[in-house]
Motif scaffolding. Structure first.
Motif, PDB file in Angstrom:
ATOM      1  N   PHE A 139      11.343  13.578  -7.344  1.00  0.00           N
ATOM      2  CA  PHE A 139      11.765  13.308  -5.967  1.00  0.00           C
ATOM      3  C   PHE A 139      11.006  12.109  -5.399  1.00  0.00           C
ATOM      4  N   SER A 140       9.704  12.029  -5.668  1.00  0.00           N
ATOM      5  CA  SER A 140       8.898  10.904  -5.196  1.00  0.00           C
ATOM      6  C   SER A 140       9.316   9.602  -5.866  1.00  0.00           C
ATOM      7  N   ALA A 141       9.720   9.679  -7.126  1.00  0.00           N
ATOM      8  CA  ALA A 141      10.189   8.477  -7.824  1.00  0.00           C
ATOM      9  C   ALA A 141      11.457   7.930  -7.177  1.00  0.00           C
ATOM     10  N   LEU A 142      12.340   8.810  -6.730  1.00  0.00           N
ATOM     11  CA  LEU A 142      13.550   8.376  -6.023  1.00  0.00           C
ATOM     12  C   LEU A 142      13.184   7.685  -4.709  1.00  0.00           C
TER      13      LEU A 142
ATOM     14  N   THR B  26      15.651 -12.721   4.856  1.00  0.00           N
ATOM     15  CA  THR B  26      16.463 -12.640   3.644  1.00  0.00           C
ATOM     16  C   THR B  26      16.040 -11.437   2.811  1.00  0.00           C
ATOM     17  N   TRP B  27      16.988 -10.916   2.025  1.00  0.00           N
ATOM     18  CA  TRP B  27      16.665  -9.803   1.124  1.00  0.00           C
ATOM     19  C   TRP B  27      15.641 -10.230   0.083  1.00  0.00           C
ATOM     20  N   ARG B  28      15.739 -11.465  -0.360  1.00  0.00           N
ATOM     21  CA  ARG B  28      14.789 -11.943  -1.369  1.00  0.00           C
ATOM     22  C   ARG B  28      13.358 -11.853  -0.847  1.00  0.00           C
ATOM     23  N   ARG B  29      13.169 -12.234   0.405  1.00  0.00           N
ATOM     24  CA  ARG B  29      11.842 -12.142   1.007  1.00  0.00           C
ATOM     25  C   ARG B  29      11.436 -10.691   1.184  1.00  0.00           C
ATOM     26  N   ASP B  30      12.351  -9.864   1.656  1.00  0.00           N
ATOM     27  CA  ASP B  30      12.027  -8.462   1.908  1.00  0.00           C
ATOM     28  C   ASP B  30      11.641  -7.715   0.636  1.00  0.00           C
ATOM     29  N   LEU B  31      12.179  -8.147  -0.513  1.00  0.00           N
ATOM     30  CA  LEU B  31      11.899  -7.458  -1.765  1.00  0.00           C
ATOM     31  C   LEU B  31      10.581  -7.879  -2.408  1.00  0.00           C
ATOM     32  N   ASN B  32       9.934  -8.913  -1.857  1.00  0.00           N
ATOM     33  CA  ASN B  32       8.604  -9.270  -2.357  1.00  0.00           C
ATOM     34  C   ASN B  32       7.642  -8.107  -2.143  1.00  0.00           C
ATOM     35  N   LEU B  33       6.772  -7.894  -3.108  1.00  0.00           N
ATOM     36  CA  LEU B  33       5.802  -6.811  -2.943  1.00  0.00           C
ATOM     37  C   LEU B  33       4.845  -7.119  -1.800  1.00  0.00           C
TER      38      LEU B  33
ATOM     39  N   TYR C 254      11.394   0.553  -2.184  1.00  0.00           N
ATOM     40  CA  TYR C 254      11.261  -0.819  -2.671  1.00  0.00           C
ATOM     41  C   TYR C 254      12.388  -1.700  -2.138  1.00  0.00           C
ATOM     42  N   VAL C 255      13.566  -1.125  -1.995  1.00  0.00           N
ATOM     43  CA  VAL C 255      14.731  -1.896  -1.547  1.00  0.00           C
ATOM     44  C   VAL C 255      14.777  -2.020  -0.028  1.00  0.00           C
ATOM     45  N   PHE C 256      14.526  -0.932   0.697  1.00  0.00           N
ATOM     46  CA  PHE C 256      14.826  -0.909   2.127  1.00  0.00           C
ATOM     47  C   PHE C 256      13.607  -0.965   3.049  1.00  0.00           C
TER      48      PHE C 256
ATOM     49  N   VAL D  78       0.836  -1.199   0.000  1.00  0.00           N
ATOM     50  CA  VAL D  78       0.000   0.000   0.000  1.00  0.00           C
ATOM     51  C   VAL D  78       0.871   1.249   0.000  1.00  0.00           C
ATOM     52  N   PHE D  79       1.961   1.217   0.755  1.00  0.00           N
ATOM     53  CA  PHE D  79       2.882   2.352   0.798  1.00  0.00           C
ATOM     54  C   PHE D  79       3.486   2.606  -0.583  1.00  0.00           C
ATOM     55  N   LEU D  80       3.973   1.554  -1.231  1.00  0.00           N
ATOM     56  CA  LEU D  80       4.609   1.707  -2.539  1.00  0.00           C
ATOM     57  C   LEU D  80       3.603   2.153  -3.602  1.00  0.00           C
TER      58      LEU D  80
END
Length: 541
Positions: free
Chosen positions: A225-228, A292-299, A234-236, A129-131
């Motif tokens: 700026f919002s796109a950045l 894991t990063w892989r899990r964290d990067l899931n939408l 998405y990453v962190f 929802v945030f993204l």
């Protein structure tokens, strides 16, 4: 998700009582916060590495900074037209009255945005929802930049404000979900501080940006700026929703163990699990799996729960029926309305004679809010956490949500005095120095920040199992209330003047703050009644 108990390596208090005898009567919201010199971690963290409470400090700071940056973009885009509003109005000759909708409608749509986004955040998680909100805000900014008429411009701002509304409820909810009760005051204050100091910097530069590029590229800049922020989030920014046992919200997880030390459903030896700052949590990745990063990067990292959406709206209606929450709604709505009134009018007061401010100087008026934030962070943030610890210590270590109400004293006095002075200076500029407008404008902002922080923390800590729905009550409701107040800005000024309008609003705002005395004494009983009426302790969001 597993409802994970706290680690078996932390403090335990054994009790011979049976399961049906172990819970003593208590009032929802009251809890044991101090154990001697140790602070009990509330909510109780799980030994699961995927628990957001177990994130390393740098990740928590990254999340806080990202939601603050998003909040900055949202505030500037939805509420930051004040310094450049005269420039925009000049683009629509003959439509000056309707152009005021560019300032007033965003508060309404920010409130409506919370009504849409928060149920979705409960159903599919905070992260998606945030993204998605950032994506919609970017789309709204591009729409405004490319608009060909005032009507299209207003529609673009309405869409943008639907997404910007998540800076009011979802963003602070994410912050509080990765921090413990004893540190929420200062962490939420850091959220407000970063968001608003950066917003003030952009307010200062906005006049120069529009002078150099035009107001359309002002929207373009903040869309970029919002796109950045979207890419970095998405990453962190990992998912902060986590399924916990209901008693984790009190800092005391009750478990039963058999003679072999294994968990047992009912019977056996009853043990009370507490995690304190001196002991901490021992993670068990072998049992629960590593983060894991892989899990964290899931939408989406949770199984969608669409069935909770309708009950969530019921919880919102129930929240409106809780006297303390209804009071917080009126309190926040009144002070947001006062702030929007001053933000919508200061440019029109300062540009004409006798003050004669240059257009580019209006951004520096917003810079006064930086001073407010510098005062707000230690006073309302760190000060709030210091107050609740000391009052809890005097109460045998037991915390009451009403302790947060102490934070209304200074903002209340400052805000009422500032609103009255602003009205007098705006109405009688020949008799007042320009500082009679600028300083009260900043002080009104400080008052709103204080009221906002108290409202969020008091609501979440009164009924932690209904945090999401109560945040909607406050944030969506105040947007609708402030829209009504701010939409009447021009008619009220014409009818009774700046002084008359702000005297009335200051009286309402001050009266609602004074009502905190009643809530201080009656709050515990009202919380107990609400818990009984609406089952506020059993439903987890």
């Amino acid at each position: 998700m597993d409802k994970s108990p706290a680690s078996t390596h932390v403090e335990r208090a054994e009790s011979p009582k049976k399961a049906d005898q172990r819970h003593e009567p208590h009032i929802v919201g009251n809890l044991k916060l101090l154990d001697g010199n140790d602070t009990i971690l509330v909510p109780t963290p799980s030994p699961d590495p995927k628990d957001p409470l177990n994130l390393p400090p740098w990740r928590k700071w990254a999340i806080l900074i990202l939601v603050s940056a998003y909040g900055c973009a949202a505030v500037v885009l939805a509420s930051g037209l004040g310094p450049i509003f005269p420039n925009i109005v000049a683009s629509y000759p003959g439509q000056e009255a309707r152009a005021n909708d560019l300032m007033t409608f965003p508060t309404l749509f920010m409130g409506l945005g919370n009504l849409i986004s928060m149920p979705l955040a409960i159903a599919i998680g905070r992260r998606p929802v945030f993204l998605i909100s950032i994506v919609i805000m970017i789309a709204g900014g591009v729409w405004c930049a490319a608009s060909k008429s005032l009507g299209s411009h207003i529609a673009g701002r309405d869409l943008m404000s639907l997404a910007a509304g998540q800076s009011e409820a979802l963003a602070p909810m994410i912050v509080q979900e990765v921090h413990f009760l004893h540190e929420r005051g200062r962490k939420l204050a850091w959220f407000v501080f970063i968001q608003n100091v950066s917003s003030c910097v952009f307010f200062i530069t906005s006049t120069y940006m529009t002078t150099a590029w035009g107001w359309r590229w002002w929207y373009g800049f903040f869309s970029i700026f919002s796109a950045l922020i979207l890419v970095l989030s998405y990453v962190f920014l990992s998912e902060t929703e986590f399924d916990r046992p209901a008693d984790a919200s009190t800092g005391e997880v009750h478990l039963d163990f058999n003679d072999n030390g294994e968990l047992e459903q009912g019977g056996g030896t009853h043990k009370l699990i507490r995690v304190t700052t001196s002991v901490g949590t021992v993670l068990e990745p072998d049992r629960y799996g590593p983060r894991t990063w892989r899990r964290d990067l899931n939408l989406i990292n949770i199984k969608p729960r669409w069935h909770v959406i309708l009950p969530h709206y019921l919880h919102i209606l129930q929240g409106l029926c809780v006297p303390t929450m209804a009071w917080l709604l009126l309190l926040n709505g009144a002070w947001l309305g006062i702030y929007v009134f001053s933000a919508s009018t200061f440019a029109n007061v300062l540009i004409p004679p006798p003050y004669g401010f240059a257009f580019n100087s209006l951004g520096y008026v917003q810079a006064s809010q930086i001073v407010c934030c510098l005062v707000f962070l230690p006073l309302s943030g760190h000060g709030s956490d210091w107050v609740i610890k000391n009052l809890s210590k005097r109460n045998n270590g037991v915390f009451k949500p009403e302790y947060r109400l102490v934070g209304l004293i200074v903002p209340g006095i400052v805000g009422v005095v500032a609103a009255v002075i602003y009205g007098q200076a705006a109405q009688n500029p020949a008799q007042w120095h320009w500082s009679g407008v600028v300083i009260p404008y900043a002080a009104i902002y400080f008052a709103f920040l204080g009221v906002n922080l108290v409202g969020i923390t008091y609501a979440v800590e009164s009924f932690p199992q209904r945090a999401a729905s109560l945040l909607v009550v406050i944030c969506a409701g105040r947007g609708i209330i402030s829209f009504g107040l701010s939409y009447s800005t021009l008619p009220s000024i014409k009818a009774i003047g700046y002084d008359g309008a702000l005297n009335i609003q200051a009286g309402i705002g001050g009266g609602l703050i004074a009502f905190a005395v009643v809530v201080w004494y009656a709050g515990p009983r009202l919380r107990a009644m609400a818990a009984k009426w609406f089952n506020m302790e059993e439903v987890s969001e």
